[in-house]
Write an enzyme that holds these catalytic residues in place. Structure first.
Site, PDB file in Angstrom:
ATOM      1  N   TRP A  16       0.834  -1.204   0.000  1.00  0.00           N
ATOM      2  CA  TRP A  16       0.000   0.000   0.000  1.00  0.00           C
ATOM      3  C   TRP A  16       0.869   1.254   0.000  1.00  0.00           C
ATOM      4  O   TRP A  16       0.582   2.233  -0.684  1.00  0.00           O
ATOM      5  CB  TRP A  16      -0.954  -0.033   1.184  1.00  0.00           C
ATOM      6  CG  TRP A  16      -2.030   1.002   1.216  1.00  0.00           C
ATOM      7  CD1 TRP A  16      -2.509   1.645   2.320  1.00  0.00           C
ATOM      8  CD2 TRP A  16      -2.823   1.520   0.116  1.00  0.00           C
ATOM      9  NE1 TRP A  16      -3.519   2.525   1.987  1.00  0.00           N
ATOM     10  CE2 TRP A  16      -3.733   2.464   0.640  1.00  0.00           C
ATOM     11  CE3 TRP A  16      -2.832   1.258  -1.250  1.00  0.00           C
ATOM     12  CZ2 TRP A  16      -4.636   3.156  -0.161  1.00  0.00           C
ATOM     13  CZ3 TRP A  16      -3.743   1.961  -2.057  1.00  0.00           C
ATOM     14  CH2 TRP A  16      -4.625   2.892  -1.502  1.00  0.00           C
ATOM     15  N   LYS A 196     -14.693  -3.085   7.675  1.00  0.00           N
ATOM     16  CA  LYS A 196     -14.789  -3.818   6.400  1.00  0.00           C
ATOM     17  C   LYS A 196     -13.762  -4.939   6.328  1.00  0.00           C
ATOM     18  O   LYS A 196     -14.000  -5.965   5.685  1.00  0.00           O
ATOM     19  CB  LYS A 196     -14.668  -2.864   5.215  1.00  0.00           C
ATOM     20  CG  LYS A 196     -13.412  -1.998   5.165  1.00  0.00           C
ATOM     21  CD  LYS A 196     -12.314  -2.588   4.323  1.00  0.00           C
ATOM     22  CE  LYS A 196     -11.134  -1.631   4.205  1.00  0.00           C
ATOM     23  NZ  LYS A 196     -10.039  -2.153   3.386  1.00  0.00           N
TER      24      LYS A 196
END
Length: 335
Positions: A16, A196
């Site tokens: 990321w 999530k």
């Protein structure tokens, strides 16, 4: 996109972080990139690629300056982007003093909570390092690093309490394959990113147990209801639309994508792997594993929201309840 050069310190060397460095280097920036690995730094300086993550991504040596010197990277920047696993945030930030971050905007792209403290990353930075909330931002999806590497059209959300700060950082991220938008729900966007990942674990476990698409659709729709109940308890005063990309979109991509490491981790647990064996085989951190403990404990201690999916994943991962048994209980709580 900003027309003036902005200096940014990027803290972290994973996939990321590499994706965000790629995005930011599309614009008018100087990026002082802190990584732990001396080998990775030397490789980047020689070959222009991160050998450990997203090795196909070319690193622009005229804009990106890898370093092992954390304080020097931070000192050279007006914006500090934190992109490390949540389990290591305390260790890395412990090397800094409040004076090191004075006057700087600090952005968290950490998709987890502080281990042992059950707090949001921005809360920790504010409390431990004195960064004012107006200078704190968060990067949220829906966006996978692997698709950024391929320059596939992606969207980012920049959460913050100060609209001008959020919009400015969003402008640094916009390029031909990235759209970015500000959002004034700093805490809600972070909690949604944490939740999530837990839902993706549940979806993976369900797949590992051979539940099908029909069940997963019900699981995800119930997860949205669970997210609303939780956020309404945590920050009831903040207006938000859970149909926006930062909430629903990020949940969907993490629950369904082949690139979701949380879904992959959950799938392995559902197929009978132990937590330790799944972690060893993946060789990557699934943030949901740490997040579910933090959310479960914080909810029990402070919020008391009805969270059957979070509870089920916690029972499986930390209380070693059989996934088969736990999902038989969970399926009767969904509708």
């Amino acid at each position: 996109m900003s027309t003036e050069t902005t200096s940014i310190a990027v803290i972290g060397g994973g996939s990321w972080a590499t994706a965000l460095v790629k995005i930011l280097s599309e614009g008018n920036t100087h990026i002082h990139w802190w990584l732990r690995s001396k080998h990775d730094i030397e490789h980047m300086k020689t070959y222009g690629r991160n050998p450990s993550y997203l090795s196909d991504v070319e690193i622009d040596s005229e804009k990106v300056f890898p370093t092992q010197q954390l304080k020097e990277a931070v000192a050279a920047a007006s914006h500090v982007l934190l992109v490390i696993p949540s389990a290591f945030v305390s260790e890395v930030l412990g090397k800094l003093q409040p004076s090191d971050l004075a006057g700087k905007v600090v952005i968290s792209a950490v998709k987890g909570m502080i281990a042992g403290k059950n707090s949001l990353v921005t809360d920790y930075i504010h409390e431990q390092l004195g960064v004012p909330t107006s200078h704190l931002l968060v990067v949220a999806g829906p966006c996978h690093a692997e698709e950024v590497a391929q320059e596939r059209q992606s969207y980012l959300t920049i959460g913050g309490n100060d609209l001008a700060q959020a919009e400015f950082f969003a402008s640094l991220l916009r390029c031909h394959y990235i759209k970015a938008y500000p959002n004034l729900d700093l805490d809600g966007v972070q909690y949604a990113a944490v939740l999530k990942n837990i839902v993706a674990l549940a979806c993976g476990i369900a797949r590992g147990l051979n539940y099908g698409d029909n069940f997963q659709s019900v699981l995800v729709s119930n997860a949205m209801q669970e997210m609303k109940r939780f956020l309404d308890k945590v920050r009831p005063e903040t207006p938000r639309d859970l149909n926006e990309s930062a909430y629903l979109g990020d949940l969907l991509v993490t629950a369904y994508s082949q690139f979701s490491r949380n879904r992959t981790f959950g799938n392995m647990i559902g197929r009978g792997y132990s937590v330790k064996s799944a972690q060893v085989e993946m060789n990557m951190i699934a943030e949901g594993y740490y997040a579910v403990k933090a959310v479960y404990q914080a909810n029990k201690q402070h919020f008391q929201a009805y969270t059957p999916i979070v509870d089920a994943v916690y029972h499986i991962l930390y209380e070693k309840i059989s996934p088969i048994v736990e999902f038989r209980i969970l399926k009767d709580k969904l509708k």
